[in-house]
Design a protein around this motif. Structure first.
Motif, mmCIF file in Angstrom:
data_model
loop_
_atom_site.group_PDB
_atom_site.id
_atom_site.type_symbol
_atom_site.label_atom_id
_atom_site.label_comp_id
_atom_site.label_asym_id
_atom_site.label_seq_id
_atom_site.Cartn_x
_atom_site.Cartn_y
_atom_site.Cartn_z
ATOM 1 N N GLY B 237 0.044 10.537 79.965
ATOM 2 C CA GLY B 237 1.148 10.031 79.502
ATOM 3 C C GLY B 237 2.008 9.382 80.680
ATOM 4 N N ALA B 238 2.835 8.233 80.137
ATOM 5 C CA ALA B 238 3.498 7.310 81.245
ATOM 6 C C ALA B 238 4.950 7.964 81.653
ATOM 7 C CB ALA B 238 3.738 6.076 80.491
ATOM 8 N N VAL B 239 5.159 7.792 82.675
ATOM 9 C CA VAL B 239 6.481 8.238 83.291
ATOM 10 C C VAL B 239 7.610 7.891 82.133
ATOM 11 C CG1 VAL B 239 6.978 6.250 84.702
ATOM 12 C CG2 VAL B 239 8.072 8.317 85.321
ATOM 13 N N GLU B 240 8.693 8.896 82.257
ATOM 14 C CA GLU B 240 9.788 8.382 81.400
ATOM 15 C C GLU B 240 11.091 8.028 82.572
ATOM 16 O OE1 GLU B 240 13.304 10.602 78.381
ATOM 17 O OE2 GLU B 240 11.546 11.891 79.088
ATOM 18 N N ILE B 241 11.350 7.018 82.544
ATOM 19 C CA ILE B 241 12.472 6.585 83.338
ATOM 20 C C ILE B 241 13.751 6.774 82.878
ATOM 21 C CG2 ILE B 241 13.221 4.632 84.642
ATOM 22 C CD1 ILE B 241 10.572 5.187 85.945
ATOM 23 N N LEU B 242 14.412 7.490 83.628
ATOM 24 C CA LEU B 242 15.862 8.221 83.237
ATOM 25 C C LEU B 242 16.878 7.220 83.729
ATOM 26 C CD1 LEU B 242 15.252 11.959 83.885
ATOM 27 C CD2 LEU B 242 14.965 10.651 81.865
ATOM 28 N N ALA B 243 17.637 6.516 82.799
ATOM 29 C CA ALA B 243 18.736 5.544 83.462
ATOM 30 C C ALA B 243 20.108 5.733 82.711
ATOM 31 C CB ALA B 243 18.402 4.163 83.497
ATOM 32 N N GLY B 244 21.010 6.165 82.963
ATOM 33 C CA GLY B 244 22.089 6.605 82.231
ATOM 34 C C GLY B 244 23.370 5.581 82.689
ATOM 35 N N ASP B 245 24.357 5.435 82.334
ATOM 36 C CA ASP B 245 25.436 4.351 82.482
ATOM 37 C C ASP B 245 25.793 4.590 83.905
ATOM 38 O OD1 ASP B 245 25.092 3.769 79.898
ATOM 39 O OD2 ASP B 245 26.755 4.825 79.243
ATOM 40 N N SER B 246 25.723 5.755 84.385
ATOM 41 C CA SER B 246 26.264 5.952 85.528
ATOM 42 C C SER B 246 25.565 7.000 86.251
ATOM 43 C CB SER B 246 27.633 6.857 85.679
ATOM 44 O OG SER B 246 27.514 8.081 85.032
ATOM 45 N N VAL B 247 25.588 7.143 87.653
ATOM 46 C CA VAL B 247 24.696 8.287 88.279
ATOM 47 C C VAL B 247 24.731 9.639 87.684
ATOM 48 C CG1 VAL B 247 24.263 9.497 90.729
ATOM 49 C CG2 VAL B 247 24.563 6.971 90.620
ATOM 50 N N ALA B 248 26.064 9.896 87.597
ATOM 51 C CA ALA B 248 26.370 11.206 86.821
ATOM 52 C C ALA B 248 25.462 11.498 85.716
ATOM 53 C CB ALA B 248 27.750 11.424 86.875
ATOM 54 N N ALA B 249 25.536 10.380 84.663
ATOM 55 C CA ALA B 249 24.827 10.456 83.318
ATOM 56 C C ALA B 249 23.497 10.590 83.497
ATOM 57 C CB ALA B 249 25.087 9.333 82.465
ATOM 58 N N THR B 250 22.660 9.717 84.729
ATOM 59 C CA THR B 250 21.431 9.805 84.952
ATOM 60 C C THR B 250 20.936 11.116 85.374
ATOM 61 O OG1 THR B 250 21.356 7.472 85.614
ATOM 62 C CG2 THR B 250 19.584 8.862 86.281
ATOM 63 N N VAL B 251 21.851 11.898 86.352
ATOM 64 C CA VAL B 251 21.256 13.074 86.812
ATOM 65 C C VAL B 251 21.490 14.217 85.696
ATOM 66 C CG1 VAL B 251 21.598 12.660 89.324
ATOM 67 C CG2 VAL B 251 23.376 13.761 88.029
ATOM 68 N N SER B 252 22.601 14.004 84.941
ATOM 69 C CA SER B 252 22.671 14.949 83.785
ATOM 70 C C SER B 252 21.287 15.026 82.741
ATOM 71 C CB SER B 252 23.787 14.639 83.104
ATOM 72 O OG SER B 252 23.898 15.450 81.796
ATOM 73 N N MET B 253 20.967 13.674 82.544
ATOM 74 C CA MET B 253 19.580 13.676 81.629
ATOM 75 C C MET B 253 18.370 14.221 82.527
ATOM 76 S SD MET B 253 19.967 9.515 80.965
ATOM 77 C CE MET B 253 18.583 9.448 80.021
ATOM 78 N N LEU B 254 18.651 14.134 83.948
ATOM 79 C CA LEU B 254 17.323 14.678 84.563
ATOM 80 C C LEU B 254 17.410 16.209 84.572
ATOM 81 C CD1 LEU B 254 14.834 14.689 86.299
ATOM 82 C CD2 LEU B 254 16.198 14.059 88.244
ATOM 83 N N ALA B 255 18.574 16.736 84.737
ATOM 84 C CA ALA B 255 18.849 18.151 84.825
ATOM 85 C C ALA B 255 18.534 18.689 83.259
ATOM 86 C CB ALA B 255 20.333 18.270 85.059
ATOM 87 N N ASP B 256 18.970 17.983 82.190
ATOM 88 C CA ASP B 256 18.481 18.569 80.767
ATOM 89 C C ASP B 256 17.004 18.649 80.830
ATOM 90 O OD1 ASP B 256 21.191 18.260 80.135
ATOM 91 O OD2 ASP B 256 20.820 16.427 78.893
ATOM 92 N N ARG B 257 16.332 17.620 81.302
ATOM 93 C CA ARG B 257 14.766 17.777 81.291
ATOM 94 C C ARG B 257 14.359 18.913 82.137
ATOM 95 N NH1 ARG B 257 16.578 13.975 78.939
ATOM 96 N NH2 ARG B 257 15.533 12.090 78.350
ATOM 97 N N LEU B 258 15.012 19.024 83.345
ATOM 98 C CA LEU B 258 14.492 20.268 84.242
ATOM 99 C C LEU B 258 14.682 21.589 83.459
ATOM 100 C CD1 LEU B 258 15.272 19.197 87.665
ATOM 101 C CD2 LEU B 258 13.301 18.686 86.517
ATOM 102 N N GLN B 259 15.712 21.658 82.727
ATOM 103 C CA GLN B 259 16.035 22.972 82.066
ATOM 104 C C GLN B 259 15.096 22.913 80.830
ATOM 105 O OE1 GLN B 259 20.483 23.018 82.151
ATOM 106 N NE2 GLN B 259 20.105 24.810 83.509
ATOM 107 N N ALA B 260 14.839 21.991 79.939
ATOM 108 C CA ALA B 260 14.079 22.189 78.876
ATOM 109 C C ALA B 260 12.406 22.486 79.341
ATOM 110 C CB ALA B 260 14.043 21.019 78.090
ATOM 111 N N GLU B 261 12.268 22.086 80.602
ATOM 112 C CA GLU B 261 10.964 22.253 80.944
ATOM 113 C C GLU B 261 10.805 23.852 81.661
ATOM 114 O OE1 GLU B 261 8.093 20.618 80.708
ATOM 115 O OE2 GLU B 261 8.695 18.432 81.007
ATOM 116 N N LYS B 262 12.066 24.533 81.492
ATOM 117 C CA LYS B 262 12.108 25.857 81.941
ATOM 118 C C LYS B 262 11.916 25.750 83.559
ATOM 119 C CE LYS B 262 11.369 28.361 77.944
ATOM 120 N NZ LYS B 262 12.538 27.555 76.981
ATOM 121 N N LEU B 263 12.021 25.031 84.421
ATOM 122 C CA LEU B 263 11.749 24.673 85.691
ATOM 123 C C LEU B 263 12.974 25.528 86.634
ATOM 124 C CD1 LEU B 263 10.249 21.385 85.806
ATOM 125 C CD2 LEU B 263 9.088 23.269 86.178
ATOM 126 N N THR B 264 13.704 25.593 86.017
ATOM 127 C CA THR B 264 14.992 26.059 86.881
ATOM 128 C C THR B 264 15.584 27.626 86.311
ATOM 129 O OG1 THR B 264 16.634 24.779 85.916
ATOM 130 C CG2 THR B 264 15.351 23.627 87.825
#
Lengths: 330, 264
Positions: B237-264
């Motif tokens: 698969g290709a990389v999913e580039i996460l880009a929110g309206d702000s840095v906070a929104a972007t990291v929130s998207m990344l944090a969602d992914r990490l938690q969905a992957e049960k990585l943390t």
């Protein structure tokens, strides 16, 4: 004990077994089912009997242990001679061990005594007919090679840490199946002496880490590693680095991931300011989930990553640390 | 002191390695001295410079491996030995170790043998240990510092890099060492060194010279056989580039992914 026995060498340091030892034991138990063999754990050194009991709970049918003053610190000669003498006397079918630094030395040496050599760094084990086939990375993981033993017994196989799942602890089937054996070389005959350890307290081993946050050229200097280290701490992981950062003197070599550093396979690898040169990829490409944070959308690291953030790591990392701290209650 | 550096010629680490019809290829990438071995060569030269004596490089390989020895001489080794014989093709780590051990014995007066930690093609790191065992010499692997060497008392003190940190050891010579890259910064060849390498006489030793026979090496003596080589599956698969309206929104998207992957 039959000729069909599979032996698992349990690596330990200062009385505690390495997690990779249990992964190895789990993989050996799976193999033993296919080969209708029994698994015997070998534990040498400090606290051997207690570790042997743990091995029985992780699925071994029996354990052989030796706790002797000459085995207090790991040295190749007394460990390898003991293993080789047991192998010669009892002729197991295979000796399987975790590919930690110590064990690589031990197994390479004992195999020579047995007239054979090692299938090192296995990431896959299969049975084809009656033969065991081992898959191992070569050319820094750019290729995978299938190898098998020819003629000589036993097979000596080392397994890459974190390539096989850690089994669950069960109620031991034979909780008292522990045999004690004597060391085979006296201290006077040993030419290598261990004079000490110089360890960093609290350091997480990269090889064992389930989460690694790494920094590269993009962190810009030794101080730039602060947000990298912070995220690693928040996530309970270890900190890695690319060769560029190590060569620049920003972090010690022990942190280097890549072809001339450590090969790692964590569940999560966060690459921060790392372009992803082929030599770096060699050390981390088998990580389960890779996250890339880099200013340059064209950096090759994005082709390995599952998730990417194109941006300034000095903005992204502190924000991510704050967010994760909040979510994890740390 | 006689220090020996054992080296291997490998494809350059930046080479694009491919496999076709079961054969490994590296396009037109250069053959180089195995990068780990550069640290072994440098350390051999440093020991010679500090304690006197000479440094010799040994390699086993085809005729083209002579270039690897020339690189060693250009850096500062006093000489090189190429072990080449048609019967060596297909040797596994044990056969390779036999050949190197026999060559070291033929040199006769060797005190320290130094290897790089592993070769970047086979990647197993077995040979240094196997050579030590066959010679009956003390093995010291993953050395990141030689802190003392006493030629008179014939002792050496080293630090070894293990998972938990540095293990400090002392040993009696002769020893077989393997080194990690923290140990030194390999020097570049000098102009004079390159000229010396150009004119150096590099002897070729064959199996007969080493007192070995064809059944002890090469395909005839293989105990671990390479059955098949393949390219690993490319990462899906290709990389999913996460880009929110702000840095906070972007990291929130990344944090969602990490938690969905049960990585943390």
């Amino acid at each position: 004990m039959t000729q069909q026995d599979i032996w698992v060498y349990i690596d330990q340091h200062q009385g505690a077994a390495m997690s990779a030892s249990w992964e190895t034991l789990g993989a050996a138990c799976e193999l033993s089912t296919l080969l209708q063999a029994e698994v015997t754990a070998l534990v040498f050194g400090v606290n051997a009997e207690a570790i042997a009991r743990e091995a029985l709970a992780y699925g071994a049918s029996a354990a052989i242990c030796c706790d002797d003053a000459t085995l207090a610190d790991f040295r190749v000669e007394p460990f390898a001679s003991l293993l080789a003498s047991l192998v010669a006397a009892r002729q197991p079918r295979a000796v399987i061990a975790p590919a930690t630094a110590r064990v690589r030395e031990l197994i390479a040496t004992a195999a020579i005594d047995a007239g054979t050599t090692v299938m090192a760094d296995a990431i896959g084990l299969e049975v084809q007919g009656d033969a065991v086939q081992v898959t191992r990375p070569v050319y820094a993981g750019k290729l995978l090679c299938t190898v098998s033993g020819v003629g000589a017994q036993p097979l000596f196989i080392t397994l890459r840490p974190r390539a096989f799942p850690k089994p669950a602890v069960q109620v031991a089937q034979f909780p008292d199946a522990i045999e004690h054996v004597q060391a085979v070389i006296a201290e006077d005959a040993l030419r290598v002496k261990v004079t000490g350890y110089d360890t960093v307290a609290g350091q997480v081993s990269l090889t064992d880490a389930s989460i690694i946050v790494s920094g590269g050229r993009g962190v810009g200097g030794p101080d730039g590693f602060a947000p990298v280290r912070e995220l690693a701490t928040v996530l309970g992981g270890a900190m890695g680095a690319s060769r560029a950062a190590v060569d620049a003197g920003w972090v010690p070599y022990a942190h280097q991931v890549g072809q001339t550093g450590k090969t790692v396979a964590p569940d999560l690898y966060v690459a921060c300011g790392i372009s992803g040169a082929i030599q770096h990829q060699a050390g981390m490409r088998t990580s389960k989930i890779i996250v890339a944070i880099n200013k340059d959308r064209e950096a090759p690291i994005f082709s390995l990553a599952k998730y990417g953030v194109v941006g300034d790591l000095f903005e992204v990392l502190p924000a991510l640390s704050t967010e994760m701290r909040k979510r994890l209650g740390r | 002191m006689h220090i020996v550096a054992c080296v291997k010629q490998t494809p350059d680490s930046a080479a694009l390695i491919t496999v076709a019809d079961g054969r490994v290829g590296w396009g037109d990438a250069a053959m180089v001295v195995n990068p780990w071995d550069e640290y072994a060569i440098e350390e051999a030269i440093r020991l010679k410079e500090k304690h006197g004596g000479r440094a010799t490089a040994i390699t086993m390989g085809p005729e083209r491996a002579r270039d690897a020895l020339k690189s060693c001489i250009a850096m500062g080794c006093d000489g090189g030995v190429l072990v080449a014989d048609a019967a060596l093709a297909g040797s596994d780590a044990r056969a390779t170790a036999r050949v190197l051990a026999a060559a070291i014995q033929k040199l006769g007066d060797v005190d320290v043998v130094i290897f790089g930690k592993q070769a970047i093609d086979g990647d197993s790191g077995i040979v240094p240990l196997a050579v030590a065992r066959l010679l009956g010499w003390s093995p010291l692997s993953y050395v990141l510092q030689i802190s003392a060497l006493d030629a008179g008392a014939r002792t050496i003190e080293v630090a070894r890099l293990l998972e938990e940190g540095r293990q400090l050891c002392s040993a009696q010579l002769p020893v077989v060492i393997s080194v990690v890259r923290d140990i030194n910064e390999p020097r570049y060849p000098t102009f004079a060194g390159i000229r010396r390498a150009g004119t150096a006489q590099i002897p070729i030793w064959n199996l007969g010279d080493l007192g070995l026979d064809e059944l002890q090496v090469g395909a005839a003596a293989v105990t671990v056989a390479w059955q098949a080589v393949r390219a690993p599956a490319s990462r899906a698969g290709a990389v999913e580039i996460l880009a929110g309206d702000s840095v906070a929104a972007t990291v929130s998207m990344l944090a969602d992914r990490l938690q969905a992957e049960k990585l943390t």
